[in-house]
Every structure is written in structure tokens, then in C-alpha cells.
Design a protein around this motif. Structure first.
Motif, PDB file in Angstrom:
ATOM      1  N   GLY A  14       0.791  -1.219   0.000  1.00  9.75           N
ATOM      2  CA  GLY A  14       0.000   0.000   0.000  1.00  9.75           C
ATOM      3  C   GLY A  14       0.822   1.267   0.000  1.00  9.75           C
ATOM      4  N   ASP A  15       0.207   2.310   0.574  1.00  6.99           N
ATOM      5  CA  ASP A  15       0.813   3.634   0.598  1.00  6.99           C
ATOM      6  C   ASP A  15       1.063   4.063   2.042  1.00  6.99           C
ATOM      7  OD1 ASP A  15      -1.783   4.266   1.490  1.00  6.99           O
ATOM      8  OD2 ASP A  15      -2.448   4.804  -0.515  1.00  6.99           O
ATOM      9  N   GLN A  69       5.214  -3.270  -6.082  1.00  5.53           N
ATOM     10  CA  GLN A  69       5.059  -4.060  -4.859  1.00  5.53           C
ATOM     11  C   GLN A  69       4.520  -5.479  -5.077  1.00  5.53           C
ATOM     12  OE1 GLN A  69       2.975  -1.847  -1.732  1.00  5.53           O
ATOM     13  NE2 GLN A  69       3.920   0.062  -2.405  1.00  5.53           N
ATOM     14  N   ILE A  70       3.765  -5.708  -6.129  1.00  2.00           N
ATOM     15  CA  ILE A  70       3.112  -7.013  -6.263  1.00  2.00           C
ATOM     16  C   ILE A  70       4.111  -8.150  -6.473  1.00  2.00           C
ATOM     17  CG2 ILE A  70       1.617  -8.417  -7.731  1.00  2.00           C
ATOM     18  CD1 ILE A  70      -0.302  -6.163  -7.896  1.00  2.00           C
ATOM     19  N   ILE A  83      -3.914  -5.322   1.200  1.00  2.00           N
ATOM     20  CA  ILE A  83      -3.591  -4.312   0.194  1.00  2.00           C
ATOM     21  C   ILE A  83      -4.590  -3.174   0.307  1.00  2.00           C
ATOM     22  CG2 ILE A  83      -4.787  -5.722  -1.559  1.00  2.00           C
ATOM     23  CD1 ILE A  83      -2.980  -4.236  -3.655  1.00  2.00           C
ATOM     24  N   SER A  84      -4.064  -2.007   0.617  1.00  2.00           N
ATOM     25  CA  SER A  84      -4.868  -0.791   0.661  1.00  2.00           C
ATOM     26  C   SER A  84      -4.264   0.176  -0.351  1.00  2.00           C
ATOM     27  CB  SER A  84      -4.859  -0.177   2.059  1.00  2.00           C
ATOM     28  OG  SER A  84      -5.545   1.062   2.055  1.00  2.00           O
ATOM     29  N   ALA A  85      -5.000   0.431  -1.403  1.00  2.00           N
ATOM     30  CA  ALA A  85      -4.518   1.306  -2.470  1.00  2.00           C
ATOM     31  C   ALA A  85      -5.693   2.068  -3.041  1.00  2.00           C
ATOM     32  CB  ALA A  85      -3.831   0.478  -3.561  1.00  2.00           C
ATOM     33  N   ALA A 107      -4.854  -6.034  -9.540  1.00  2.00           N
ATOM     34  CA  ALA A 107      -3.888  -6.362  -8.492  1.00  2.00           C
ATOM     35  C   ALA A 107      -4.344  -7.578  -7.693  1.00  2.00           C
ATOM     36  CB  ALA A 107      -3.699  -5.163  -7.565  1.00  2.00           C
ATOM     37  N   VAL A 108      -5.623  -7.601  -7.347  1.00  2.00           N
ATOM     38  CA  VAL A 108      -6.155  -8.722  -6.565  1.00  2.00           C
ATOM     39  C   VAL A 108      -6.079 -10.015  -7.357  1.00  2.00           C
ATOM     40  CG1 VAL A 108      -8.255  -9.665  -5.520  1.00  2.00           C
ATOM     41  CG2 VAL A 108      -7.634  -7.271  -5.136  1.00  2.00           C
ATOM     42  N   GLU A 109      -6.357  -9.934  -8.647  1.00  2.00           N
ATOM     43  CA  GLU A 109      -6.277 -11.130  -9.479  1.00  2.00           C
ATOM     44  C   GLU A 109      -4.879 -11.734  -9.448  1.00  2.00           C
ATOM     45  OE1 GLU A 109      -7.492 -12.543 -14.006  1.00  2.00           O
ATOM     46  OE2 GLU A 109      -7.174 -10.421 -13.577  1.00  2.00           O
TER      47      GLU A 109
END
Length: 262
Positions: A14-15, A69-70, A83-85, A107-109
């Protein structure tokens, strides 16, 4: 005391929200503690083989989080991912919550490839904030998209919008963009609730909510505008980020050191 749980390798993406900005702690990696560290500390209590990495970097947009990041997260082979984005995207004028959410879904995929438990976040209800009240509708659309993504990919949701106490200005750091220690503590409780983990974190701790007079609040408004709002606007104009040249505070999955109060 935290209960038994199935996770042994937790990675947070995340950020600034996940980095822990607003919750300074000199003894923590990067000088900030935050909700993710607090969650990791609780999960560590019942697993002797628990490891935690935090790849979040302040100021990052969704696409930057995806690009930077992924793959490092997947390389750590986590069985729990938060994951908070999108927060930095949503607050920018002219952005489309549907476009932002589509990036979150991509991203989730990718993150779901190894069947890790994934926790997503709704945004806070910004109706309480004079500065961000105007984006409340955009945030609400984004939140509904996040819930739909969570449903499609069997993710958990840490629902900040439904956590009414987070809409109290006393939960926020002086910059009014980040949570303070109490706000991060409260978010940690929300995440642990989503994970269905009993814990000893108590409401309104680690500190009580101070009362403020109307006059003191107005003086703080003027001071805040000079110290935080104007520099933030200038960075947007110059296409700069607070995360430029900042590295992840915990790039490798490692043991968690329990936090102790002085």
C-alpha cells in the motif's frame, strides 16, 4: 490474548496508510508503527514461526503499487496479504473511481494466484472533513466496487466506512491526511475483526480522546492550512510525491518484535 490462526507469512502492500505515517515510533522500522505492525504483533503472539513484511511506501498511486510491490510480495510467498490502495488516486481531482477500482481488481487477481487470504479496505466516510467532504460520493462508489471485487475473489473487507469512530477528527494526525496512533490502533482492531481474531486491543486506547474548544479548533485549522495543505497542493502541481526516494520499511519477511509501552 490472540487466538490460534492459520497464517505464518503476512505481507502488507500500500501507501502511507499501511506504512504507518502519523503514528511515529522511533524503535519501529522506518520510524513509524501503524496498524499493520499492530496487526502483525497480535498475529505473532500465537505463531512461533510467524514472519511479516511491509512493502508500503507513502504517496504511491495504485499503478505504482502494482508495478513496484506485487511481484516482490509474491516472491515472499505470503499466506496473508493486506492491500490498501487507491486513496491517493481518489482524492485527486478528475479521477474516476471505476478506473481506480479496475486497477485494484487487476492487483487482486495477480495476488490471488497462490490462494493467500487477501484483505481489502473501504475508505473512511469523508463527510466529516471540510477538505475532503466533496469527494464523499466518489469514495462511496469506490467502496462499492471494492466490496464487489472482494465478493468475486473471496477476499475479506476491513470496512472503515462503517467504522464511525474513524470519522472523529481526534483520530487523525495534525496533517489531517493520516491517522494518529489512536486511529491506527482502531484500524488494527477493524482488520483483526475482519480476520476473526480475538485480541486484547481495547477501544480508545492507547490514549484517550482529548477535548478541544471551538477557538482552539479554528486556530488549528489556520496552522494546518499553512503547514500541510499548501505544501500538498504544491506537490500536486509539480507532480511530486512524498514517497519519492523512500524505500519500503520492511522489504523482507522477518520476525516480529513485540511492542512494549514505556
Amino acid at each position: 490474548m490472540a487466538q490460534e490462526h492459520p497464517w505464518s507469512r503476512y505481507v502488507a502492500l500500500g501507501d502511507s496508510f499501511t506504512e504507518g505515517i502519523g503514528d511515529p515510533e522511533p524503535s519501529s522500522p522506518g520510524g513509524h508503527r501503524g496498524w499493520a505492525d499492530r496487526v502483525a504483533e497480535v498475529l505473532n503472539e500465537k505463531n512461533d514461526d510467524f514472519a511479516y513484511a511491509n512493502l508500503a511506501v507513502r504517496g504511491k498511486l495504485v499503478q505504482q503499487i502494482i508495478d513496484e510491490q506485487i511481484e516482490p510480495a509474491l516472491a515472499l510467498r505470503p499466506d496473508l496479504i493486506t492491500i490498501s490502495a487507491g486513496g491517493n488516486d481518489v482524492i485527486r481531482p478528475g479521477t474516476d473511481p471505476d478506473v481506480i477500482s479496475a486497477k485494484i481488481e487487476s492487483a487482486v487477481e495477480r495476488l490471488s494466484a497462490n490462494n493467500a487470504t487477501i484483505v481489502l479496505f473501504t475508505s473512511v466516510d469523508t463527510g466529516f472533513s471540510p477538505v475532503f467532504r466533496s469527494i464523499r460520493g466518489k469514495a462511496a462508489i469506490y467502496n462499492e466496487n471494492v466490496r464487489a471485487i472482494a465478493h468475486r475473489y473471496d477476499c475479506l473487507v476491513a470496512d472503515q466506512w462503517a467504522t464511525r469512530e474513524l470519522a472523529d477528527v481526534r483520530m487523525w494526525a495534525p496533517d489531517r491526511l493520516h491517522f494518529n496512533a489512536l486511529g491506527h490502533h482502531t484500524v488494527a482492531r477493524v482488520v483483526l475483526e475482519a480476520l476473526n481474531i480475538e485480541n486484547d486491543l481495547q477501544p480508545l486506547e492507547p490514549e484517550p480522546l482529548p477535548q478541544r474548544s471551538w477557538r482552539a479548533a479554528r486556530v488549528e485549522d489556520l496552522s494546518w492550512a499553512r503547514e500541510y495543505l499548501v505544501p500538498w497542493v504544491v506537490r500536486r502541481i509539480r507532480h511530486q510525491s512524498s514517497g519519492d526516494f523512500i524505500s519500503a520499511k520492511r522489504p523482507e519477511a522477518g520476525a516480529v518484535t513485540p511492542h512494549t509501552k514505556d
